[in-house]
Scaffold this motif. Structure first.
Motif, PDB file in Angstrom:
ATOM      1  N   TYR A  41      -2.924 -27.178 -17.291  1.00 33.29           N
ATOM      2  CA  TYR A  41      -3.742 -28.102 -18.051  1.00 33.29           C
ATOM      3  C   TYR A  41      -3.717 -27.686 -19.514  1.00 33.29           C
ATOM      4  O   TYR A  41      -3.317 -26.589 -19.857  1.00 33.29           O
ATOM      5  CB  TYR A  41      -5.182 -28.137 -17.535  1.00 33.29           C
ATOM      6  CG  TYR A  41      -5.941 -26.857 -17.756  1.00 33.29           C
ATOM      7  CD1 TYR A  41      -6.731 -26.686 -18.881  1.00 33.29           C
ATOM      8  CD2 TYR A  41      -5.845 -25.808 -16.852  1.00 33.29           C
ATOM      9  CE1 TYR A  41      -7.416 -25.503 -19.099  1.00 33.29           C
ATOM     10  CE2 TYR A  41      -6.528 -24.624 -17.055  1.00 33.29           C
ATOM     11  CZ  TYR A  41      -7.308 -24.480 -18.176  1.00 33.29           C
ATOM     12  OH  TYR A  41      -7.975 -23.320 -18.385  1.00 33.29           O
ATOM     13  N   PHE A  42      -4.123 -28.564 -20.356  1.00 30.54           N
ATOM     14  CA  PHE A  42      -4.230 -28.264 -21.777  1.00 30.54           C
ATOM     15  C   PHE A  42      -5.474 -28.962 -22.292  1.00 30.54           C
ATOM     16  O   PHE A  42      -5.961 -29.917 -21.706  1.00 30.54           O
ATOM     17  CB  PHE A  42      -2.988 -28.701 -22.551  1.00 30.54           C
ATOM     18  CG  PHE A  42      -2.678 -30.159 -22.408  1.00 30.54           C
ATOM     19  CD1 PHE A  42      -3.197 -31.080 -23.288  1.00 30.54           C
ATOM     20  CD2 PHE A  42      -1.852 -30.603 -21.396  1.00 30.54           C
ATOM     21  CE1 PHE A  42      -2.929 -32.419 -23.158  1.00 30.54           C
ATOM     22  CE2 PHE A  42      -1.574 -31.946 -21.254  1.00 30.54           C
ATOM     23  CZ  PHE A  42      -2.105 -32.851 -22.135  1.00 30.54           C
ATOM     24  N   GLU A  43      -5.996 -28.449 -23.373  1.00 34.15           N
ATOM     25  CA  GLU A  43      -7.205 -29.018 -23.947  1.00 34.15           C
ATOM     26  C   GLU A  43      -6.855 -29.797 -25.212  1.00 34.15           C
ATOM     27  O   GLU A  43      -6.034 -29.361 -26.009  1.00 34.15           O
ATOM     28  CB  GLU A  43      -8.196 -27.920 -24.293  1.00 34.15           C
ATOM     29  CG  GLU A  43      -8.717 -27.192 -23.076  1.00 34.15           C
ATOM     30  CD  GLU A  43      -9.742 -26.136 -23.439  1.00 34.15           C
ATOM     31  OE1 GLU A  43     -10.281 -26.205 -24.567  1.00 34.15           O
ATOM     32  OE2 GLU A  43      -9.983 -25.273 -22.599  1.00 34.15           O
ATOM     33  N   VAL A 104       1.296 -42.388 -20.972  1.00 33.73           N
ATOM     34  CA  VAL A 104       0.494 -41.165 -20.890  1.00 33.73           C
ATOM     35  C   VAL A 104       1.388 -39.940 -20.724  1.00 33.73           C
ATOM     36  O   VAL A 104       1.151 -38.889 -21.328  1.00 33.73           O
ATOM     37  CB  VAL A 104      -0.514 -41.266 -19.720  1.00 33.73           C
ATOM     38  CG1 VAL A 104      -1.240 -39.955 -19.508  1.00 33.73           C
ATOM     39  CG2 VAL A 104      -1.499 -42.380 -19.982  1.00 33.73           C
ATOM     40  N   GLN A 105       2.451 -40.048 -19.917  1.00 39.88           N
ATOM     41  CA  GLN A 105       3.334 -38.906 -19.705  1.00 39.88           C
ATOM     42  C   GLN A 105       4.008 -38.477 -21.006  1.00 39.88           C
ATOM     43  O   GLN A 105       4.160 -37.288 -21.261  1.00 39.88           O
ATOM     44  CB  GLN A 105       4.389 -39.237 -18.639  1.00 39.88           C
ATOM     45  CG  GLN A 105       5.275 -38.062 -18.274  1.00 39.88           C
ATOM     46  CD  GLN A 105       4.484 -36.912 -17.683  1.00 39.88           C
ATOM     47  OE1 GLN A 105       3.552 -37.120 -16.914  1.00 39.88           O
ATOM     48  NE2 GLN A 105       4.835 -35.702 -18.038  1.00 39.88           N
ATOM     49  N   GLN A 109       3.589 -34.747 -22.660  1.00 40.43           N
ATOM     50  CA  GLN A 109       4.745 -33.928 -23.022  1.00 40.43           C
ATOM     51  C   GLN A 109       4.722 -33.547 -24.498  1.00 40.43           C
ATOM     52  O   GLN A 109       5.067 -32.427 -24.869  1.00 40.43           O
ATOM     53  CB  GLN A 109       6.041 -34.657 -22.672  1.00 40.43           C
ATOM     54  CG  GLN A 109       6.291 -34.741 -21.188  1.00 40.43           C
ATOM     55  CD  GLN A 109       7.463 -35.631 -20.843  1.00 40.43           C
ATOM     56  OE1 GLN A 109       7.928 -36.429 -21.661  1.00 40.43           O
ATOM     57  NE2 GLN A 109       7.943 -35.515 -19.615  1.00 40.43           N
ATOM     58  N   ALA A 110       4.303 -34.474 -25.362  1.00 39.30           N
ATOM     59  CA  ALA A 110       4.236 -34.172 -26.794  1.00 39.30           C
ATOM     60  C   ALA A 110       3.169 -33.122 -27.077  1.00 39.30           C
ATOM     61  O   ALA A 110       3.391 -32.189 -27.864  1.00 39.30           O
ATOM     62  CB  ALA A 110       3.958 -35.447 -27.577  1.00 39.30           C
ATOM     63  N   ASN A 115       1.679 -27.469 -28.275  1.00 42.69           N
ATOM     64  CA  ASN A 115       1.015 -26.225 -27.855  1.00 42.69           C
ATOM     65  C   ASN A 115       2.016 -25.091 -27.691  1.00 42.69           C
ATOM     66  O   ASN A 115       1.726 -23.948 -28.020  1.00 42.69           O
ATOM     67  CB  ASN A 115       0.252 -26.435 -26.544  1.00 42.69           C
ATOM     68  CG  ASN A 115      -1.024 -27.225 -26.748  1.00 42.69           C
ATOM     69  OD1 ASN A 115      -1.578 -27.251 -27.830  1.00 42.69           O
ATOM     70  ND2 ASN A 115      -1.480 -27.865 -25.701  1.00 42.69           N
ATOM     71  N   ARG A 116       3.187 -25.397 -27.175  1.00 46.07           N
ATOM     72  CA  ARG A 116       4.215 -24.386 -26.938  1.00 46.07           C
ATOM     73  C   ARG A 116       4.704 -23.746 -28.233  1.00 46.07           C
ATOM     74  O   ARG A 116       5.010 -22.559 -28.273  1.00 46.07           O
ATOM     75  CB  ARG A 116       5.378 -25.023 -26.182  1.00 46.07           C
ATOM     76  CG  ARG A 116       6.217 -24.090 -25.399  1.00 46.07           C
ATOM     77  CD  ARG A 116       7.262 -24.774 -24.520  1.00 46.07           C
ATOM     78  NE  ARG A 116       7.837 -25.986 -25.061  1.00 46.07           N
ATOM     79  CZ  ARG A 116       7.664 -27.201 -24.526  1.00 46.07           C
ATOM     80  NH1 ARG A 116       6.923 -27.357 -23.465  1.00 46.07           N
ATOM     81  NH2 ARG A 116       8.239 -28.259 -25.072  1.00 46.07           N
TER      82      ARG A 116
END
Length: 133
Positions: A41-43, A104-105, A109-110, A115-116
């Motif tokens: 997950y990501f915030e 949404v996908q 991914q963006a 974040n990466r």
């Protein structure tokens, strides 16, 4: 012959105890052998949740094909990971404005890509479809 017909078989009730035991053992087996993994997950926040708009935030446009465009450069340029790191300040919030036809996908991914590479203060904004073109 009547005596043969007269003898009735006693109807036996089926015991469910053995069946319950087998079901319990199978349940325990599947519970112990399954893996309880935590999904990634990501915030991120929406513009309304952050309290402020895009006034001090850096702005990136997200096209439907997943390309990130820098709106501050005219004409808008596609941003590679190296260019994103060079142009964006990780300490400032980043507002991601998806195109009207971005699914949404593509947005997930963006945000994962941002974040990466170290841009974690991502705010998801809203853009009109005419503003992207």
């Amino acid at each position: 012959m009547n005596s043969v017909l007269a003898v009735r078989r006693k109807s036996r009730r089926i015991s469910l105890t053995a069946l319950i035991d087998v079901v319990f053992i199978l349940l325990m087996f599947f519970m112990l052998t399954s893996s309880f993994s935590r999904f990634g997950y990501f915030e991120f926040q929406t513009q309304g949740a952050g309290g402020g708009g895009t006034g001090d935030a850096q702005v990136l446009l997200l096209q439907a094909d997943g390309e990130l465009l820098d709106r501050s450069v005219s004409p808008a340029q596609v941003m590679s990971d190296e260019r994103l790191l060079a142009r964006m300040d990780a300490s400032r919030p980043l507002s991601l404005l998806p195109a009207g036809d971005a699914d949404v996908q593509t947005m997930v991914q963006a945000i994962e890509r941002l974040n990466r590479i170290g841009l974690s203060r991502v705010t998801l904004g809203q853009v009109l479809s005419a503003e992207v073109d």
